[in-house]
Every structure is written in structure tokens, then in C-alpha cells.
Design a protein around this motif. Structure first.
Motif, PDB file in Angstrom:
ATOM      1  N   CYS A   1       1.132   4.571  -2.688  1.00  0.00           N
ATOM      2  CA  CYS A   1       0.960   5.956  -2.314  1.00  0.00           C
ATOM      3  C   CYS A   1       2.181   6.664  -2.925  1.00  0.00           C
ATOM      4  O   CYS A   1       2.093   7.731  -3.412  1.00  0.00           O
TER       5      CYS A   1
ATOM      6  N   TRP B   1     -11.525   7.850   1.093  1.00  0.00           N
ATOM      7  CA  TRP B   1     -10.235   7.413   1.659  1.00  0.00           C
ATOM      8  C   TRP B   1     -10.166   5.928   1.381  1.00  0.00           C
ATOM      9  O   TRP B   1     -10.987   5.190   1.591  1.00  0.00           O
ATOM     10  N   GLU B   2      -8.985   5.339   1.130  1.00  0.00           N
ATOM     11  CA  GLU B   2      -8.648   3.774   0.713  1.00  0.00           C
ATOM     12  C   GLU B   2      -8.325   3.581   2.441  1.00  0.00           C
ATOM     13  O   GLU B   2      -7.461   4.134   3.364  1.00  0.00           O
TER      14      GLU B   2
ATOM     15  N   ILE C   1      -2.544   5.490  -4.612  1.00  0.00           N
ATOM     16  CA  ILE C   1      -3.342   5.787  -3.724  1.00  0.00           C
ATOM     17  C   ILE C   1      -3.038   7.295  -3.158  1.00  0.00           C
ATOM     18  O   ILE C   1      -1.742   7.350  -2.746  1.00  0.00           O
TER      19      ILE C   1
ATOM     20  N   LEU D   1      -7.175   0.453   4.820  1.00  0.00           N
ATOM     21  CA  LEU D   1      -6.439  -0.860   5.117  1.00  0.00           C
ATOM     22  C   LEU D   1      -6.659  -1.359   6.385  1.00  0.00           C
ATOM     23  O   LEU D   1      -6.095  -0.597   7.383  1.00  0.00           O
TER      24      LEU D   1
ATOM     25  N   ALA E   1       0.062  13.007  -1.241  1.00  0.00           N
ATOM     26  CA  ALA E   1      -0.689  11.836  -0.460  1.00  0.00           C
ATOM     27  C   ALA E   1      -0.500  12.135   0.866  1.00  0.00           C
ATOM     28  O   ALA E   1       0.298  12.703   1.612  1.00  0.00           O
TER      29      ALA E   1
ATOM     30  N   ARG F   1      -4.827   9.058  -0.599  1.00  0.00           N
ATOM     31  CA  ARG F   1      -5.644   9.157   0.900  1.00  0.00           C
ATOM     32  C   ARG F   1      -5.645   7.725   1.443  1.00  0.00           C
ATOM     33  O   ARG F   1      -6.524   7.147   1.074  1.00  0.00           O
ATOM     34  N   LEU F   2      -4.903   7.366   2.456  1.00  0.00           N
ATOM     35  CA  LEU F   2      -4.831   6.121   2.856  1.00  0.00           C
ATOM     36  C   LEU F   2      -4.919   6.124   4.412  1.00  0.00           C
ATOM     37  O   LEU F   2      -4.154   6.758   5.141  1.00  0.00           O
TER      38      LEU F   2
ATOM     39  N   VAL G   1      -1.066   9.891   4.705  1.00  0.00           N
ATOM     40  CA  VAL G   1      -1.373   8.170   5.295  1.00  0.00           C
ATOM     41  C   VAL G   1      -1.643   8.627   6.619  1.00  0.00           C
ATOM     42  O   VAL G   1      -0.883   9.267   7.457  1.00  0.00           O
TER      43      VAL G   1
ATOM     44  N   ILE H   1      -4.460   3.514   7.434  1.00  0.00           N
ATOM     45  CA  ILE H   1      -4.232   2.093   7.849  1.00  0.00           C
ATOM     46  C   ILE H   1      -4.605   1.780   9.472  1.00  0.00           C
ATOM     47  O   ILE H   1      -3.895   2.569  10.229  1.00  0.00           O
TER      48      ILE H   1
ATOM     49  N   TYR I   1       0.856  -1.084  -0.158  1.00  0.00           N
ATOM     50  CA  TYR I   1       0.007   0.283   0.070  1.00  0.00           C
ATOM     51  C   TYR I   1       1.000   1.371   0.201  1.00  0.00           C
ATOM     52  O   TYR I   1       0.516   2.143  -0.481  1.00  0.00           O
TER      53      TYR I   1
END
Length: 237
Positions: free
Chosen positions: A55, A226-227, A60, A229, A203, A62-63, A205, A65, A51
Motif C-alpha cells: 500500500c 478491493w484486495e 495496492i 487479506l 490508498a 484498496r485493501l 485500508v 484486512i 500488504y
């Protein structure tokens, strides 16, 4: 692959592996910071690396976790990844934040220790720290890249980045306090988000354990875009 197996590979092959494989790079970072410990590799580290690579490539932007504590998340995301990014592009501008200034500074110091190590300077010779800007809260490269450390609620006026990392935005001991949750969300929306140099290409995170339905993850999920994880402590499937 453990550190001993990395050492077993020939010099050039080992350096190529460290330079191009984030999983191997992360293991070397761990061995550098904790030479008296053994890292037990697990699939979740490879997943996080996958992931983060997306980024870095702009796939990606907007992540989030979500992961339990003591899962090597900070070394992977706040320490090793910024060093890896600066190695491949010394002009990268990175800002890292946590709920406490002391925690954010620790991540910055650990990252700087990696960048200053002999093996890192060997595999990334073009990434050189500036003598003019080399402090615990901010270190820069001679190519005008940087890694800045700040905290939730902290001022970062005049600074910007193309990668923003928010690692543990809330103190777990204060997760039930509505005022604390509101403060973190407000600071993110009004201050941290504004530090992104390019809102379309940069990006962000956010890495954290879930603490409340209305924590920062919940706040951002309601906004959308948002992605996610989600790595649970116990896999139900």
C-alpha cells in the motif's frame, strides 16, 4: 526477533533495522506502549506488514484486512504503520477512523507517543511534530504531514489524506442491527471516501473482523476493486 534480541544488536545496526524493517519497528512500538508485556511474534504480523508495504508503495490502493480481535491489528495498522509512514515521509497525510471517537483518539495518542519517543526521534530525525498543531485528534509535522483521528459518522470537513485507515467500522455489539450497518456503509461512501486527496493514487485500508454478511466488508466486496487479506481465527488448511 524479540525486543531483547533487538537490544543485542549494535547501535547503528539496530537503528537501521528499526528504520527499514516494519516488523522490527512494530515490535519496538509494542515494547514502548506495553513495557510490562511480551510480544509473541507470529507469521500473520509479517503478512500484514507485507500488504501494508505494498500500500505504501502504491502497489495496492484498496485493501481490506479481515482478522479476529486481539490479533495486534490496531497497534500494527492504526498506530505503528502511520508512525512508520511519517518517519519515511513527514509530508504524509493520514486519516484514521474507528466506530467510536474514543477508540480513534486512543490510536492517535498511541501513535503520537511513538513519534515523540527518544528512539523514534533518533532514527527519524527529519520527522518533527509541529508546535502549532499537536492535539490528541490531530497532530502535524513541520513538513505539513499529519495524522487525523475521526469516527464513523464524524465530520472531517476540510480535511484530506493520501492514506485512509478505517479500523473497526462497527461496534461488534451492534453488528446485527441493519441500521448500524447501513450507517457505516453510507458514511464510508459519502464522507470517508471523499477525504482521499487523490482517488487514483491514494490508498484506503479497512481492517475489521467479519460480523455479518452485510457488514462493511460485504458492502465493499459487492462494489469490487478491493484486495482482500483474510486471516481466519482457525486455519482450515
Amino acid at each position: 526477533m524479540e525486543e531483547s534480541r533487538i537490544q543485542g544488536i549494535g547501535g547503528r545496526g539496530r537503528d537501521d533495522l528499526l528504520r527499514n524493517d516494519f516488523g522490527m519497528f512494530l515490535r519496538k512500538c509494542f515494547a514502548t506502549l506495553h513495557p510490562d508485556r511480551t510480544l509473541l511474534a507470529n507469521w500473520h504480523l509479517e503478512l500484514i506488514g507485507y500488504y501494508l508495504e505494498a500500500c505504501a508503495k502504491g502497489e495496492i490502493r484498496r485493501l481490506i484486512i479481515n482478522i479476529p480481535p486481539r490479533s495486534l491489528k490496531s497497534i500494527a495498522i492504526s498506530v505503528a504503520w502511520p508512525a512508520f509512514l511519517l518517519g519515511h515521509d513527514p509530508s504524509r497525510r493520514i486519516i484514521g477512523a474507528s466506530y467510536a471517537a474514543s477508540l480513534s483518539i486512543k490510536h492517535s495518542l498511541d501513535c503520537r507517543a511513538i513519534v515523540q519517543s527518544a528512539w523514534y526521534r533518533r532514527i527519524f530525525p527529519d520527522t518533527v511534530l509541529s508546535e502549532v498543531q499537536n492535539e490528541k485528534h490531530k497532530f502535524a509535522t513541520t513538513r505539513h504531514g499529519h495524522r487525523i483521528a475521526t469516527s464513523v459518522g464524524g465530520s472531517i470537513t476540510g480535511e484530506g489524506g493520501d492514506i485512509l485507515i478505517l479500523d473497526d467500522p462497527q461496534n461488534p455489539a451492534q453488528a446485527m442491527a441493519e441500521a448500524t450497518r447501513h450507517h457505516a456503509a453510507e458514511w464510508f461512501d459519502q464522507t470517508f471516501l471523499s477525504r482521499l486527496d487523490d482517488k487514483r493514487k491514494g490508498a484506503i485500508v479497512v481492517v475489521m473482523q467479519r460480523l455479518h454478511d452485510d457488514d462493511l466488508t460485504g458492502h465493499l466486496m459487492r462494489k469490487g476493486g478491493w484486495e482482500i487479506l483474510d486471516i481466519p481465527a482457525i486455519a482450515e488448511e
